[in-house]
Design a protein around this motif. Structure first.
Motif, short mmCIF file in Angstrom:
data_model
loop_
_atom_site.label_atom_id
_atom_site.label_comp_id
_atom_site.label_asym_id
_atom_site.label_seq_id
_atom_site.Cartn_x
_atom_site.Cartn_y
_atom_site.Cartn_z
N ARG A 79 0.30 1.44 0.38
CA ARG A 79 -0.03 1.32 1.81
C ARG A 79 -0.90 2.51 2.22
O ARG A 79 -0.40 3.51 2.78
CB ARG A 79 1.24 1.27 2.64
N PRO A 80 -2.20 2.46 1.96
CA PRO A 80 -3.06 3.59 2.30
C PRO A 80 -3.07 3.91 3.79
O PRO A 80 -3.34 5.04 4.17
CB PRO A 80 -4.44 3.15 1.81
N SER A 81 -2.76 2.92 4.64
CA SER A 81 -2.71 3.20 6.08
C SER A 81 -1.64 4.24 6.41
O SER A 81 -1.76 4.96 7.41
CB SER A 81 -2.45 1.91 6.87
N ASP A 82 -0.59 4.34 5.59
CA ASP A 82 0.42 5.38 5.79
C ASP A 82 -0.21 6.77 5.69
O ASP A 82 0.21 7.70 6.39
CB ASP A 82 1.53 5.27 4.74
N TYR A 83 -1.21 6.90 4.83
CA TYR A 83 -1.84 8.21 4.65
C TYR A 83 -2.60 8.64 5.90
O TYR A 83 -2.59 9.81 6.27
CB TYR A 83 -2.79 8.18 3.45
N GLU A 84 -3.25 7.70 6.54
CA GLU A 84 -3.98 8.04 7.77
C GLU A 84 -3.04 8.68 8.78
O GLU A 84 -3.36 9.71 9.39
CB GLU A 84 -4.65 6.80 8.36
N ARG A 85 -1.87 8.11 8.97
CA ARG A 85 -0.90 8.67 9.92
C ARG A 85 -0.39 10.03 9.44
O ARG A 85 -0.26 10.97 10.22
CB ARG A 85 0.26 7.70 10.12
N GLU A 86 -0.08 10.13 8.14
CA GLU A 86 0.46 11.37 7.62
C GLU A 86 -0.60 12.47 7.63
O GLU A 86 -0.29 13.64 7.87
CB GLU A 86 1.00 11.15 6.20
#
Length: 354
Positions: A300-307
């Motif tokens: 889930r690369p979108s998790d990285y944007e938030r982190e």
């Protein structure tokens, strides 16, 4: 290295953050390749300090850097009346260390080799991606496929540009850094930031008889002129031998529109960079690398944007505020204000350190 699906992860850029990302991935059991155009140990114009929060991150990776212990950070400057002002903060937990960037790079490179990480040479010139993989093309004619790609290729990131993540909007203020080393016994066990009229000079002890002195300022600021404009530092370095040639970096800041595009992620300076003034770049870069690998493992690369925003935004706000004040008519009041509000200064420095 070319042809076929060679690895689960391709890291573009073999500097400290790229190596940290590769090691993180390898410790998670992933197959990893790195491409980097430079051969051997890589140097870079930087403040060469590892803040307290960076050390446990490196230890997790199996790297134990040994350097000059630094108990805190000090700001020097003059007020409106040219009276010298000074404020310092001791880190509450642990110490920072100063060490040459080349030493840190060698330690991380050795660890990557121990783990069997494949390192190839070349410059990224193109990339495509589909639902299953990323294909990278290098200037040496290689084609490399991997399930995921992390761009850690610095301020002028080809990965960010090719993935459509670069922000080409005009910078209001452009700043540059120039670093040299001087052979002199360190006079302090602190990271020092000296405010001159138009530039800042950071000082980091990196050996028993070696200090890193980096000038940060707008285009056209001369290294020697900036040194002469900070009298306290000029006295400390009087007669000291410069043992390295000037090495530059910039311009700052560098911005990105996002940190992910499909199977491509950005970390370190490639993901966006404000300024070198607060010396926290490596700590933040290592945290970004860890977060990027965690998001990839979850698919889930979108998790990285938030982190990325969670670990990066507070530091960027502090750094941008200091740079903004330094570029305004309030510049001469920065250090006197910190002297009058030591608790606030300490809280800000502690946030950067962690």
């Amino acid at each position: 290295m070319g042809g076929g699906l060679m690895s689960e992860l391709l890291v573009v850029g073999g500097g400290p953050v790229g190596l940290a990302a590769a090691i993180e991935a390898r410790l998670e059991g992933m197959s990893v390749s790195i491409i980097e155009p430079r051969i051997g140990v890589i140097d870079k114009a930087c403040g060469e300090s590892l803040l307290p929060g960076a050390l446990p991150m490196l230890q997790r990776l199996g790297v134990e850097p040994q350097g000059e212990p630094l108990r805190g950070i000090a700001f020097h400057g003059g007020g409106l009346d040219d009276e010298p002002w000074r404020v310092e903060h001791d880190f509450e937990r642990g110490v920072a260390i100063g060490l040459r960037r080349t030493v840190l790079h060698a330690l991380l490179t050795n660890r990557a080799e121990e783990l069997g990480i494949v390192r190839g040479y070349g410059r990224l010139q193109g990339l495509t991606q589909d639902d299953y993989a990323v294909t990278a093309f290098t200037d040496l004619g290689e084609t490399i496929r991997a399930k995921w790609l992390i761009g850690c290729d610095g301020l002028r990131s080809a990965t960010a540009r090719l993935a459509g993540l670069s922000d080409a909007s005009r910078r209001r203020v452009e700043r540059f850094g120039v670093r040299r080393h001087f052979r002199v016994e360190p006079w302090s066990d602190l990271i020092e930031v000296h405010y001159g009229p138009d530039a800042e000079v950071t000082v980091v002890p990196v050996g028993p008889n070696l200090v890193d002195v980096t000038v940060l300022g707008p285009r056209g600021i001369g290294y020697n002129a900036a040194m002469r404009a900070t009298p306290t530092l000029g006295e400390q370095l009087m007669g000291a031998e410069a043992v390295t040639e000037p090495r530059g970096a910039g311009p700052f800041p560098q911005r990105t529109t996002a940190r992910t595009a499909g199977r491509v992620l950005l970390a370190g300076d490639a993901s966006g960079y404000v300024d070198a003034l607060t010396t926290e770049g490596l700590r933040v870069g290592f945290a970004q690398a860890k977060a990027a690998i965690a998001a990839i493992r979850r698919g889930r690369p979108s998790d990285y944007e938030r982190e990325w925003h969670r670990v990066t935004r507070p530091v960027n706000i502090i750094t941008a505020s200091l740079v903004g004040l330094g570029s305004s008519g309030l510049r001469s009041g920065i250090v006197p204000t910190a002297v009058r509000a030591p608790r606030v200064f300490g809280a800000v420095m502690e946030r950067l350190a962690r």
